[in-house]
Write an enzyme that holds these catalytic residues in place. Structure first.
Site, PDB file in Angstrom:
ATOM      1  N   LYS A 209     -12.204 -47.553  19.068  1.00 31.76           N
ATOM      2  CA  LYS A 209     -13.609 -47.948  19.268  1.00 31.76           C
ATOM      3  C   LYS A 209     -14.263 -48.315  17.933  1.00 31.76           C
ATOM      4  O   LYS A 209     -14.930 -49.347  17.802  1.00 31.76           O
ATOM      5  CB  LYS A 209     -14.370 -46.789  19.929  1.00 31.76           C
ATOM      6  CG  LYS A 209     -15.872 -46.933  19.929  1.00 31.76           C
ATOM      7  CD  LYS A 209     -16.297 -48.079  20.811  1.00 31.76           C
ATOM      8  CE  LYS A 209     -17.756 -48.418  20.607  1.00 31.76           C
ATOM      9  NZ  LYS A 209     -18.174 -49.544  21.422  1.00 31.76           N
ATOM     10  N   CYS A 263     -24.917 -50.040  17.171  1.00 36.70           N
ATOM     11  CA  CYS A 263     -23.464 -49.862  17.204  1.00 36.70           C
ATOM     12  C   CYS A 263     -22.818 -50.386  15.927  1.00 36.70           C
ATOM     13  O   CYS A 263     -22.314 -49.622  15.119  1.00 36.70           O
ATOM     14  CB  CYS A 263     -22.894 -50.607  18.404  1.00 36.70           C
ATOM     15  SG  CYS A 263     -23.739 -50.154  19.915  1.00 36.70           S
TER      16      CYS A 263
HETATM   17  N1  SAJ Z   1     -24.388 -61.001  14.714  1.00 35.59           N
HETATM   18  C1  SAJ Z   1     -24.399 -61.948  13.700  1.00 35.59           C
HETATM   19  N2  SAJ Z   1     -23.484 -62.954  13.740  1.00 35.59           N
HETATM   20  C2  SAJ Z   1     -22.566 -63.081  14.744  1.00 35.59           C
HETATM   21  C3  SAJ Z   1     -22.554 -62.117  15.775  1.00 35.59           C
HETATM   22  C4  SAJ Z   1     -23.478 -61.088  15.734  1.00 35.59           C
HETATM   23  O1  SAJ Z   1     -25.223 -61.880  12.773  1.00 35.59           O
HETATM   24  O2  SAJ Z   1     -21.787 -64.055  14.715  1.00 35.59           O
HETATM   25  C5  SAJ Z   1     -25.355 -59.873  14.685  1.00 35.59           C
HETATM   26  C6  SAJ Z   1     -26.323 -59.855  15.877  1.00 35.59           C
HETATM   27  O3  SAJ Z   1     -27.388 -60.712  15.681  1.00 35.59           O
HETATM   28  C7  SAJ Z   1     -26.727 -58.386  15.890  1.00 35.59           C
HETATM   29  C8  SAJ Z   1     -25.454 -57.675  15.430  1.00 35.59           C
HETATM   30  O4  SAJ Z   1     -24.647 -58.658  14.794  1.00 35.59           O
HETATM   31  O5  SAJ Z   1     -27.748 -58.124  14.944  1.00 35.59           O
HETATM   32  C9  SAJ Z   1     -24.656 -57.017  16.550  1.00 35.59           C
HETATM   33  O6  SAJ Z   1     -24.637 -57.863  17.706  1.00 35.59           O
HETATM   34  P1  SAJ Z   1     -23.314 -58.087  18.582  1.00 35.59           P
HETATM   35  O7  SAJ Z   1     -23.669 -59.005  19.672  1.00 35.59           O
HETATM   36  O8  SAJ Z   1     -22.183 -58.477  17.716  1.00 35.59           O
HETATM   37  O9  SAJ Z   1     -22.944 -56.635  19.097  1.00 35.59           O
HETATM   38  P2  SAJ Z   1     -23.728 -55.438  19.856  1.00 35.59           P
HETATM   39  O10 SAJ Z   1     -24.168 -54.442  18.828  1.00 35.59           O
HETATM   40  O11 SAJ Z   1     -24.729 -55.940  20.808  1.00 35.59           O
HETATM   41  O12 SAJ Z   1     -22.488 -54.825  20.707  1.00 35.59           O
HETATM   42  C10 SAJ Z   1     -21.309 -54.411  20.022  1.00 35.59           C
HETATM   43  C11 SAJ Z   1     -20.093 -55.005  20.757  1.00 35.59           C
HETATM   44  N3  SAJ Z   1     -18.904 -54.800  19.938  1.00 35.59           N
HETATM   45  C12 SAJ Z   1     -18.049 -55.825  19.674  1.00 35.59           C
HETATM   46  O13 SAJ Z   1     -18.232 -56.958  20.022  1.00 35.59           O
HETATM   47  C13 SAJ Z   1     -16.807 -55.467  18.893  1.00 35.59           C
HETATM   48  C14 SAJ Z   1     -19.941 -54.354  22.125  1.00 35.59           C
HETATM   49  O14 SAJ Z   1     -18.750 -54.793  22.766  1.00 35.59           O
HETATM   50  C15 SAJ Z   1     -19.901 -52.827  21.977  1.00 35.59           C
HETATM   51  O15 SAJ Z   1     -19.772 -52.165  23.232  1.00 35.59           O
HETATM   52  C16 SAJ Z   1     -21.209 -52.400  21.339  1.00 35.59           C
HETATM   53  O16 SAJ Z   1     -21.269 -52.991  20.027  1.00 35.59           O
HETATM   54  C17 SAJ Z   1     -21.235 -50.879  21.251  1.00 35.59           C
HETATM   55  O17 SAJ Z   1     -21.949 -50.259  22.059  1.00 35.59           O
HETATM   56  O18 SAJ Z   1     -20.479 -50.307  20.450  1.00 35.59           O
END
Ligand code: SAJ
Length: 419
Positions: A209, A263
């Site tokens: 995880k 997360c």
């Molecule tokens: N972000 C960027 N650039 C990107 C992708 C995301 O700057 O290319 C930023 C987003 O704007 C945000 C942050 O990263 O601020 C996180 O967003 P996210 O969409 O990547 O992830 P979360 O936090 O919504 O959800 C993540 C997911 N983990 C992965 O994709 C590995 C989700 O599957 C998990 O279940 C979740 O964390 C969790 O609960 O752990």
């Protein structure tokens, strides 16, 4: 139809949708939370946060009696712990909510029950939970046969905004303290998960995880670092990304104003914490992403200095696109920082109804809609790539200074062909 009973500890972003999905699958679910408001809301069939499909499922399952909420657990066949694991000082994980939930569940635990931890935890927590339960209930057997209590770690993997769909369709990793524990948990998840449920050891599932979220954090950090390098050497990072992503084995993620949410901005620290000397890359990625909001603030200040009376409009303050979640939001932190430095600041956030307390009472901050802000501001700071902002027409920006942290306004990349 399944007639087993389930306690879910923690009616938050994971626990509540899981409760609704299980109740819909026929389980009799008791959602347990220390917060009376959440308990009351659930019993009225309402959710305390927005998530597609959740409201409908809640209404249906509460009405048909499959889902109830309470501050106390009941006797049940399965107990799922989905409480938060925040980090405290020096990035150390705080296990007190898990401890509290285990203490509560110990009072109703019976021989043969299945205990599942879904909260994100440092490696070794499942073993700790077993030791705590052993201490609280020395009359029970935490052993390895059908009669004993089975304990497993099954991390959630769902993406906010797609939680219900992903709860049903994502593959799952199921880590048992013993093989028997893993198999018992696997049979449970296979009742409602359409993806594949693979079994492993609890410790492997715990680090899996953390690895998933650290993988994403590291990749976003690379994109964020590139965006800062490009600012320095005067290259359009969006054009760069588009070009290099045409390579068959390169897939850069997108830079942004920083990494938020509860997360990805938190979990990698659990790895660093358990093996500090070995986690140099994981730590550096966290530091790069944490540094990005400061870089954005400096960029806005530099732009605004070109004007005599800068009026700033911040577009978006949630932690990512199309959610109403402000937790650990870099966009919110940037907006707060800018509100300390400028006399007039407008905030546009289509996913919330009022400004959060950090901005609400500031005389220089006004909450308004997109059209008004584009009309009145002379510096546009795009912080979140909400759908609602995709309609912005470049003609509306021709007289403005623009800081676009998401590549929405400057994308698709212009061709930079030298004359
Ligand atoms: N972000 C960027 N650039 C990107 C992708 C995301 O700057 O290319 C930023 C987003 O704007 C945000 C942050 O990263 O601020 C996180 O967003 P996210 O969409 O990547 O992830 P979360 O936090 O919504 O959800 C993540 C997911 N983990 C992965 O994709 C590995 C989700 O599957 C998990 O279940 C979740 O964390 C969790 O609960 O752990």
């Amino acid at each position: 139809m399944n007639h087993q009973t389930v306690n879910i500890f923690g009616l938050g972003y994971i626990g509540l949708p899981t409760a609704a999905v299980l109740a819909e699958a026929g389980f009799h679910v008791n959602g347990v939370d220390i917060d009376e408001h959440k308990v009351n809301a659930v019993n009225q069939g309402t959710s305390h946060f927005d998530e597609p499909l959740l409201q409908t499922l809640l209404q249906r399952t509460v009405q048909d009696g499959h889902l109830v909420a309470d501050r106390e657990p009941k006797e049940a066949d399965i107990h799922i712990i989905a409480v938060p694991t925040p980090r405290i000082e020096a990035h150390t994980p705080d296990l007190s909510y898990i401890y509290q939930a285990v203490f509560q569940l110990a009072s109703v635990l019976r021989q043969g029950d299945l205990v599942i931890i879904e909260s994100t935890t440092p490696v070794g927590t499942t073993e700790k939970v077993s030791q705590w339960l052993d201490r609280f209930r020395s009359d029970l057997d935490m052993g390895d046969d059908n009669q004993s209590v089975s304990i497993a770690y099954c991390p959630e993997r769902v993406l906010p905004g797609h939680i219900i769909e992903e709860l049903l369709h994502n593959d799952r990793i199921i880590g048992g303290l013993t093989k028997q524990c893993a198999q018992k948990a696997q049979s449970f998840y296979q009742c409602f998960v359409k993806g594949t449920c693979r079994i492993t050891h609890a410790r492997t599932a715990e680090i899996a995880k953390l690895t998933e979220n650290a993988f994403r954090d590291i990749n976003i950090a690379f994109a964020n670092e590139l965006s800062m390098i490009c600012d320095k050497i005067d290259v359009d990072v969006w054009e760069l990304i588009e070009l290099v992503n045409q390579h068959p084995r390169v897939k850069l993620l997108k830079p942004g104003p920083g990494v938020g949410g509860h997360c990805i901005a938190v979990d990698p620290w659990f790895i660093v914490n358990s093996a500090p000397d070995e986690s140099r890359l994981v730590r550096t990625a966290r530091e790069v992403n944490d540094k990005k909001p400061k870089h954005v603030v400096s960029k806005v200040i530099n732009e605004a200095e070109k004007l005599k009376e800068p009026v700033i409009a911040c577009l978006g303050i949630t932690f990512k696109a199309d959610v109403n979640d402000l937790r650990e939001s870099p966009a919110l932190n940037i907006t707060s920082e800018l509100s300390e430095r400028f006399d007039q600041l407008y905030v546009v956030e289509p996913n919330i109804e009022e400004l959060p307390p950090t901005l609400k009472h500031k005389a220089n901050v006004t909450f308004m809609d997109l059209a008004q802000a584009l009309n009145l501001a002379n510096v546009i700071v795009l912080l979140v790539d909400h759908q609602a902002f995709h309609v912005i027409d470049s003609n509306q920006l021709s007289t403005k200074l623009v800081v676009d942290t998401r590549g929405l306004l400057s994308h698709p990349a212009k061709e930079h062909i030298p004359a």
